[in-house]
Design an enzyme around this catalytic site. Structure first.
Site, PDB file in Angstrom:
ATOM      1  N   GLY A 190      11.668  15.724  16.461  1.00 51.08           N
ATOM      2  CA  GLY A 190      12.995  16.337  16.469  1.00 51.08           C
ATOM      3  C   GLY A 190      13.155  17.410  15.413  1.00 51.08           C
ATOM      4  O   GLY A 190      12.190  17.863  14.791  1.00 51.08           O
ATOM      5  N   HIS A 220       7.945   6.169  -2.197  1.00 48.12           N
ATOM      6  CA  HIS A 220       9.020   5.174  -2.207  1.00 48.12           C
ATOM      7  C   HIS A 220       8.509   3.754  -2.444  1.00 48.12           C
ATOM      8  O   HIS A 220       9.196   2.788  -2.130  1.00 48.12           O
ATOM      9  CB  HIS A 220       9.806   5.250  -0.889  1.00 48.12           C
ATOM     10  CG  HIS A 220      10.521   6.564  -0.717  1.00 48.12           C
ATOM     11  ND1 HIS A 220      10.982   7.022   0.481  1.00 48.12           N
ATOM     12  CD2 HIS A 220      10.820   7.526  -1.631  1.00 48.12           C
ATOM     13  CE1 HIS A 220      11.556   8.213   0.301  1.00 48.12           C
ATOM     14  NE2 HIS A 220      11.463   8.539  -0.964  1.00 48.12           N
ATOM     15  N   GLN A 239       6.514   8.894   2.484  1.00 46.10           N
ATOM     16  CA  GLN A 239       7.835   8.275   2.300  1.00 46.10           C
ATOM     17  C   GLN A 239       7.820   6.858   2.856  1.00 46.10           C
ATOM     18  O   GLN A 239       8.791   6.123   2.702  1.00 46.10           O
ATOM     19  CB  GLN A 239       8.904   9.086   3.032  1.00 46.10           C
ATOM     20  CG  GLN A 239       8.976  10.541   2.585  1.00 46.10           C
ATOM     21  CD  GLN A 239       9.975  11.352   3.421  1.00 46.10           C
ATOM     22  OE1 GLN A 239      11.121  11.525   3.035  1.00 46.10           O
ATOM     23  NE2 GLN A 239       9.541  11.846   4.552  1.00 46.10           N
ATOM     24  N   CYS A 279      10.907 -15.509 -15.641  1.00 48.96           N
ATOM     25  CA  CYS A 279      12.107 -15.224 -16.440  1.00 48.96           C
ATOM     26  C   CYS A 279      13.404 -15.477 -15.680  1.00 48.96           C
ATOM     27  O   CYS A 279      14.485 -15.197 -16.202  1.00 48.96           O
ATOM     28  CB  CYS A 279      12.065 -13.784 -16.950  1.00 48.96           C
ATOM     29  SG  CYS A 279      12.490 -12.560 -15.694  1.00 48.96           S
TER      30      CYS A 279
HETATM   31 ZN   LIG Z   1      10.687 -11.948 -14.398  1.00 49.28          ZN
END
Ligand SMILES: [Zn+2]
Length: 297
Positions: A246, A119, A101, A181
């Site tokens: 924990g 992730h 993660q 872009c």
């Molecule tokens: Zn772009």
């Protein structure tokens, strides 16, 4: 549930296809802070949400200004005993795959080869317009060139390459856009409120179902994105072992839990597994067709 390191050593020693699911607690010893406390509750403001980032120029100013300050610490972070131990267990033919993660790339830096970055990765930047991916290290230069007065700004390190910059004036911060872009640039990580790409999830599920042990390290599994793999393991009768300081959401599902810091625990684990021997070379492993572990660069 057993709560001892010897029980975990015994379990790992009998395993040949371990899938490790790792979280922030795996990287805290590398100087990367955690979002949650030992009870699994937020100990700081939750991270930026995808929707807010995409809709709000001011949110992006704030995100990238904090990221500018937080990047150097992230770029300098080095693997710790937990990353090293998992890489070692992979070389010894015990760990098939790490599903992380974390977005810090420290498993790969430690030498783990089969890693699913659930992730994404903080060291890459993606254009939301054209999809072009560039290096975060290079983007740091663009950020500094656009905001020369920010060079050398220091702030306390926060999770995921973030830094605490509450007092700074962000209104004049310039966020460069895509050179190709002019699209919005976003770190190539899955934000809060954003879905993990389905193909990546399927790859992780396939690895978990083919595992003989799910080893959860340094995560409370409070986010469903990670918790679902503990559930899938339990449903497939794959034993679940937990190494976390924990409470975790999978405490009820676990065969073994060691409530201790990840770095020291995994370092000792790898040592003791090796001492007790019984490690077969990876090449002697057999595996049924169609259940190969994912190989990622
Ligand atoms: Zn772009």
């Amino acid at each position: 549930m057993t709560a001892s390191l010897p029980a975990l050593v015994d379990l790992v020693r009998r395993s040949r296809r371990i899938v490790a699911v790792t979280g922030a607690g795996c990287s805290t010893a590398s100087g990367i802070p955690d979002y949650r406390d030992e009870a699994g509750d937020w100990k700081r403001k939750p991270p930026v949400a995808y929707r807010d980032f995409v809709r709000g120029p001011r949110v992006r100013q704030r995100y990238w200004a904090r990221s500018l300050a937080g990047w150097p610490a992230m770029a300098d972070a080095r693997p710790n005993g937990a990353h090293d131990a998992l890489a070692r267990l992979e070389r010894e033919g015990r760990v098939d795959c790490v599903v992380t993660q974390n977005v810090d790339g420290l498993h790969q830096a430690a030498g783990s080869r089969a890693v699913i970055d659930l992730h994404g990765r903080i060291d890459a930047v993606r254009c939301l317009g054209c999809g072009a991916v560039t290096s975060r290290a290079l983007f740091q230069e663009d950020l500094l060139a656009a905001n020369p007065s920010w060079r050398g700004v220091a702030a306390p390190t926060a999770p995921d390459g973030d830094a605490d910059l509450e007092a700074q004036d962000l209104a004049s911060f310039v966020v460069p856009d895509c050179a190709l872009c002019h699209g919005i640039l976003k770190p190539d990580v899955v934000f809060f409120g954003e879905s993990v790409p389905p193909a990546r999830v399927e790859e992780a599920y396939a690895a978990v179902r083919a595992a003989d042990l799910l080893l959860v390290v340094g995560t409370s599994l409070m986010v469903f994105s990670g918790y679902r793999f503990a559930r899938a393991a339990a449903a497939a009768n794959v034993p679940v072992a937990l190494v976390n300081l924990g409470r975790t959401r999978a405490d009820d599902l676990a065969a073994v839990k060691v409530a201790a810091p990840a770095a020291e625990t995994l370092d000792r684990l790898a040592d003791e597994v090796e001492d007790t021997g019984d490690a077969r070379p990876a090449l002697s492993r057999t595996r049924s067709a169609g259940s190969s572990p994912p190989a990622r660069p």
